[in-house]
Design a protein around this motif. Structure first.
Motif, PDB file in Angstrom:
ATOM      1  N   ALA A  54       0.874  -1.184   0.000  1.00 40.45           N
ATOM      2  CA  ALA A  54       0.000   0.000   0.000  1.00 40.45           C
ATOM      3  C   ALA A  54       0.905   1.226   0.000  1.00 40.45           C
ATOM      4  O   ALA A  54       1.371   1.686   1.048  1.00 40.45           O
TER       5      ALA A  54
ATOM      6  N   LYS B 174       0.604   4.271  -0.250  1.00 42.20           N
ATOM      7  CA  LYS B 174       0.287   5.520   0.446  1.00 42.20           C
ATOM      8  C   LYS B 174       1.234   5.701   1.642  1.00 42.20           C
ATOM      9  O   LYS B 174       1.491   6.815   2.062  1.00 42.20           O
TER      10      LYS B 174
ATOM     11  N   ARG C 187     -14.820  -3.622  -2.603  1.00 39.93           N
ATOM     12  CA  ARG C 187     -14.386  -3.467  -1.218  1.00 39.93           C
ATOM     13  C   ARG C 187     -15.625  -3.371  -0.352  1.00 39.93           C
ATOM     14  O   ARG C 187     -16.434  -2.457  -0.487  1.00 39.93           O
TER      15      ARG C 187
ATOM     16  N   ILE D 115      -7.910   6.349  11.964  1.00 42.03           N
ATOM     17  CA  ILE D 115      -7.415   5.246  11.143  1.00 42.03           C
ATOM     18  C   ILE D 115      -8.296   4.002  11.254  1.00 42.03           C
ATOM     19  O   ILE D 115      -7.909   2.921  10.851  1.00 42.03           O
TER      20      ILE D 115
ATOM     21  N   HIS E  24     -10.771  -3.730   4.055  1.00 41.78           N
ATOM     22  CA  HIS E  24      -9.625  -3.225   4.822  1.00 41.78           C
ATOM     23  C   HIS E  24     -10.234  -2.720   6.123  1.00 41.78           C
ATOM     24  O   HIS E  24     -11.063  -1.818   6.110  1.00 41.78           O
TER      25      HIS E  24
ATOM     26  N   SER F 107      -6.054   0.451  10.293  1.00 45.06           N
ATOM     27  CA  SER F 107      -4.609   0.435  10.322  1.00 45.06           C
ATOM     28  C   SER F 107      -4.141   0.252  11.750  1.00 45.06           C
ATOM     29  O   SER F 107      -4.859   0.605  12.689  1.00 45.06           O
TER      30      SER F 107
ATOM     31  N   GLY G 117      -4.733  -4.183   4.539  1.00 44.79           N
ATOM     32  CA  GLY G 117      -3.488  -4.041   5.310  1.00 44.79           C
ATOM     33  C   GLY G 117      -3.813  -4.001   6.786  1.00 44.79           C
ATOM     34  O   GLY G 117      -4.697  -4.700   7.256  1.00 44.79           O
ATOM     35  N   GLY G 118      -3.090  -3.187   7.539  1.00 39.88           N
ATOM     36  CA  GLY G 118      -3.456  -2.952   8.933  1.00 39.88           C
ATOM     37  C   GLY G 118      -2.588  -3.602   9.977  1.00 39.88           C
ATOM     38  O   GLY G 118      -2.805  -3.398  11.178  1.00 39.88           O
TER      39      GLY G 118
ATOM     40  N   GLU H  69      -2.548  -6.091   1.533  1.00 41.13           N
ATOM     41  CA  GLU H  69      -2.144  -4.716   1.188  1.00 41.13           C
ATOM     42  C   GLU H  69      -1.388  -4.066   2.340  1.00 41.13           C
ATOM     43  O   GLU H  69      -1.831  -3.073   2.912  1.00 41.13           O
TER      44      GLU H  69
ATOM     45  N   GLY I 182       1.030  -1.698   4.281  1.00 37.65           N
ATOM     46  CA  GLY I 182       1.743  -0.443   4.062  1.00 37.65           C
ATOM     47  C   GLY I 182       2.756  -0.272   5.172  1.00 37.65           C
ATOM     48  O   GLY I 182       3.941  -0.572   5.039  1.00 37.65           O
ATOM     49  N   ARG I 183       2.250   0.147   6.337  1.00 39.05           N
ATOM     50  CA  ARG I 183       3.094   0.414   7.507  1.00 39.05           C
ATOM     51  C   ARG I 183       4.029  -0.754   7.824  1.00 39.05           C
ATOM     52  O   ARG I 183       5.194  -0.546   8.125  1.00 39.05           O
TER      53      ARG I 183
ATOM     54  N   ARG J 172       2.494  13.114  11.905  1.00 36.44           N
ATOM     55  CA  ARG J 172       1.813  12.162  12.782  1.00 36.44           C
ATOM     56  C   ARG J 172       1.689  12.618  14.247  1.00 36.44           C
ATOM     57  O   ARG J 172       0.623  12.461  14.842  1.00 36.44           O
TER      58      ARG J 172
ATOM     59  N   TYR K 134      -2.238  12.943  14.897  1.00 42.76           N
ATOM     60  CA  TYR K 134      -2.839  11.805  15.618  1.00 42.76           C
ATOM     61  C   TYR K 134      -2.357  11.712  17.056  1.00 42.76           C
ATOM     62  O   TYR K 134      -2.630  10.708  17.718  1.00 42.76           O
TER      63      TYR K 134
ATOM     64  N   TYR L 156       4.068   6.815   6.343  1.00 40.07           N
ATOM     65  CA  TYR L 156       3.246   8.003   6.590  1.00 40.07           C
ATOM     66  C   TYR L 156       4.079   9.164   7.139  1.00 40.07           C
ATOM     67  O   TYR L 156       3.622   9.960   7.950  1.00 40.07           O
TER      68      TYR L 156
ATOM     69  N   MET M 260       3.127  12.116   3.859  1.00 42.35           N
ATOM     70  CA  MET M 260       2.169  13.087   4.384  1.00 42.35           C
ATOM     71  C   MET M 260       2.824  14.458   4.587  1.00 42.35           C
ATOM     72  O   MET M 260       2.219  15.357   5.186  1.00 42.35           O
TER      73      MET M 260
HETATM   74  N1  LLP Z   1      -5.398  -0.822   2.222  1.00 40.91           N
HETATM   75  C1  LLP Z   1      -6.275   0.182   2.358  1.00 40.91           C
HETATM   76  C2  LLP Z   1      -7.532   0.161   1.621  1.00 40.91           C
HETATM   77  C3  LLP Z   1      -5.976   1.252   3.232  1.00 40.91           C
HETATM   78  O1  LLP Z   1      -6.856   2.237   3.375  1.00 40.91           O
HETATM   79  C4  LLP Z   1      -4.752   1.263   3.944  1.00 40.91           C
HETATM   80  C5  LLP Z   1      -4.404   2.364   4.836  1.00 40.91           C
HETATM   81  C6  LLP Z   1      -3.868   0.182   3.746  1.00 40.91           C
HETATM   82  C7  LLP Z   1      -4.227  -0.848   2.893  1.00 40.91           C
HETATM   83  C8  LLP Z   1      -2.549   0.111   4.456  1.00 40.91           C
HETATM   84  O2  LLP Z   1      -2.725   0.042   5.818  1.00 40.91           O
HETATM   85  P1  LLP Z   1      -1.445  -0.230   6.778  1.00 40.91           P
HETATM   86  O3  LLP Z   1      -0.942  -1.615   6.426  1.00 40.91           O
HETATM   87  O4  LLP Z   1      -0.439   0.799   6.461  1.00 40.91           O
HETATM   88  O5  LLP Z   1      -1.966  -0.143   8.139  1.00 40.91           O
HETATM   89  N2  LLP Z   1      -1.836   8.055   7.998  1.00 40.91           N
HETATM   90  C9  LLP Z   1      -2.163   7.094   9.041  1.00 40.91           C
HETATM   91  C10 LLP Z   1      -2.511   5.741   8.473  1.00 40.91           C
HETATM   92  C11 LLP Z   1      -3.638   5.776   7.472  1.00 40.91           C
HETATM   93  C12 LLP Z   1      -3.914   4.447   6.851  1.00 40.91           C
HETATM   94  C13 LLP Z   1      -4.877   4.577   5.740  1.00 40.91           C
HETATM   95  N3  LLP Z   1      -5.151   3.368   5.037  1.00 40.91           N
HETATM   96  C14 LLP Z   1      -0.999   7.041  10.032  1.00 40.91           C
HETATM   97  O6  LLP Z   1      -0.044   7.808   9.864  1.00 40.91           O
HETATM   98  O7  LLP Z   1      -1.033   6.282  10.988  1.00 40.91           O
END
Ligand code: LLP
Length: 422
Positions: A58, A60, A149, A163, A200, A203, A240-241, A275, A277-278, A314, A318, A372, A376
């Motif tokens: 992911a 982003k 989704r 989140i 999803h 996170s 993800g998450g 997916e 990301g983090r 962050r 947050y 992030y 960001m």
């Molecule tokens: N898939 C979808 C549809 C998502 O919306 C996200 C994150 C991920 C995967 C990846 O999630 P992860 O594996 O990174 O948890 N800016 C915030 C986090 C926002 C996450 C948004 N969506 C922070 O800095 O904590």
């Protein structure tokens, strides 16, 4: 090997002392350990090995080309949520079949770009969007591969409400009770092919039960859709998450995660999409900053640094915790507010934090900022965004140069290009 460790009193990333990097490229600077990203990728890949799976990063979390290229070199695929991220993915060399395109508000233009690129899955989040994809694919003479989704509508524990993404009434996904009907519509539309159902949940999930509950809901839905005669499904996408420790907590329990995910995927007989990301990049990164001034204010000790909410949002957005250490070991500790140069009282990296007692000129290392962080970052107060450096063993290289003042005004003009409304 830990990606960051103190050697002879100085913090290092892999084999490179962080002060060397700061001297060479200046501060603020993001520094990433490639070994850390590689290790996280391999851990996840190994945990999911019993089932056919695809790891779609992911992006982003951090879409800098140098990191994308690294993820790709590991065999990773990519998840994008905007035309801009799709562009970045292509620049990094990801082939269309390795790209999935999600996001709650894709414009017609962005959807056209995804259809023209023939990405592996366009993940739709409403019936209207599904119908628009069908129409745009018809215009393009294509059949778009779509996923739906679903909002699993479960309550989860995350560290901040912003989140949470899988709760009833949220803006994300197709509401659970409508999902079956929307899947039927997808199956009937001529210019889409329904290849995936997914979710999803949120996170930084602290409780794996959220995955268990969400997957159970997806399983029920997929069974129902199959009973209707839908035969095109190829994937179940669980988003993800995964949890990442920021303050010495235990890391995500991948064995526990796999023990929930693997049997469900085996029952379903589909290929799994994840997916993350983090999980892949957060711990790989640090933000290096220089202390500009130390002062006392209202009985508090304040360290004013050359980085702030413009580079790392962050903490202020947050109230997120990021560990901070001095790059050079010192004797003595103190309690400090570590703040940035931005003209906002919300511009801080840490408040009332115990830290090595440092003074102006000291180099600070802000941990767990690979995800992030830069993605960001903004130009607020017209501050150029930092450079980014990738470390690999004993070598390091700049993957993103520091923004220049010229970059700040490149798109602007002193006088409008006047037009008349008639
Ligand atoms: N898939 C979808 C549809 C998502 O919306 C996200 C994150 C991920 C995967 C990846 O999630 P992860 O594996 O990174 O948890 N800016 C915030 C986090 C926002 C996450 C948004 N969506 C922070 O800095 O904590």
């Amino acid at each position: 090997m830990l990606p960051f460790a103190r050697v002879g009193g100085t913090l290092q990333c892999e084999g490179v002392p962080l002060d060397r990097i700061a001297e060479a490229v200046g501060t603020p600077a993001y520094v990433y350990s490639s070994a850390s990203i590689r290790a996280q990728y391999e851990r996840l890949d190994a945990a999911l090995a019993p089932v056919p799976h695809r790891i779609h990063y992911a992006c982003k979390a951090n879409s800098s080309l140098g990191l994308l290229a690294l993820v790709r070199s590991l065999g990773g695929r990519i998840d994008v949520v905007s035309g801009g991220e799709l562009f970045r993915a292509r620049q990094a060399g990801f082939p269309a079949e390795d790209i999935i395109f999600g996001g709650v508000g894709k414009s017609a233009q962005e959807l056209r770009e995804a259809i023209d690129a023939a990405v592996h899955v366009i993940s739709v989040e409403s019936e209207q969007e599904l119908r628009l994809v069908d129409e745009l694919a018809r215009e393009a003479g294509a059949v778009a591969r779509v996923g739906i989704r679903v909002n699993p509508e479960i309550t989860v524990e995350t560290f901040h409400d912003y989140i949470k993404t899988g709760e009833k009434g949220g803006k994300f996904g197709v509401p659970f009770d409508e999902a079956h009907a929307v899947a039927r519509i997808a199956d009937a539309l001529p210019h889409v092919r329904l290849v995936a159902l997914g979710m999803h949940i949120g996170s930084q999930l602290t409780d794996l039960a959220a995955y268990r509950d969400g997957i159970a809901r997806l399983e029920g839905l997929i069974d129902g859709v199959r009973r209707d005669g839908v035969t095109t499904l190829e994937h179940v996408d669980i988003g993800g998450g995964l949890f990442v420790p920021y303050d010495g907590e235990s890391p995500a329990d991948l064995a526990g995660y796999a023990s929930i995910v693997v049997p469900a995927v085996q029952r379903l007989g589909l290929e799994l999409i994840v997916e993350p990301g983090r999980f892949l990049v957060a711990e790989s990164g640090v933000l290096l900053a220089r202390v500009l001034y130390r002062k006392r204010s209202g009985g508090r000790d304040v360290l004013v640094t050359d980085t702030g909410m413009n580079d790392l949002l962050r903490p202020s957005h947050y109230d997120a915790y990021h560990r901070i250490e001095a790059v050079h070991a010192t004797t003595g500790r103190g309690r400090f507010d570590v703040v940035g140069p931005i003209c906002e009282s919300g511009d801080f990296l840490a408040l009332d934090r115990e830290l090595a007692s440092v003074d102006a000129g000291a180099l600070l290392c802000v941990f767990t900022t690979g995800a992030y962080g830069i993605s960001m970052a903004s130009n607020y107060n017209a501050r150029p965004r930092p450079c980014e450096v990738l470390v690999d063993g004993s070598r390091y290289g700049v993957i993103t140069v520091r923004e220049a003042y010229d970059d700040l005004v490149r798109r602007e003009s002193l006088t409008p290009d006047w037009r008349t409304s008639s």
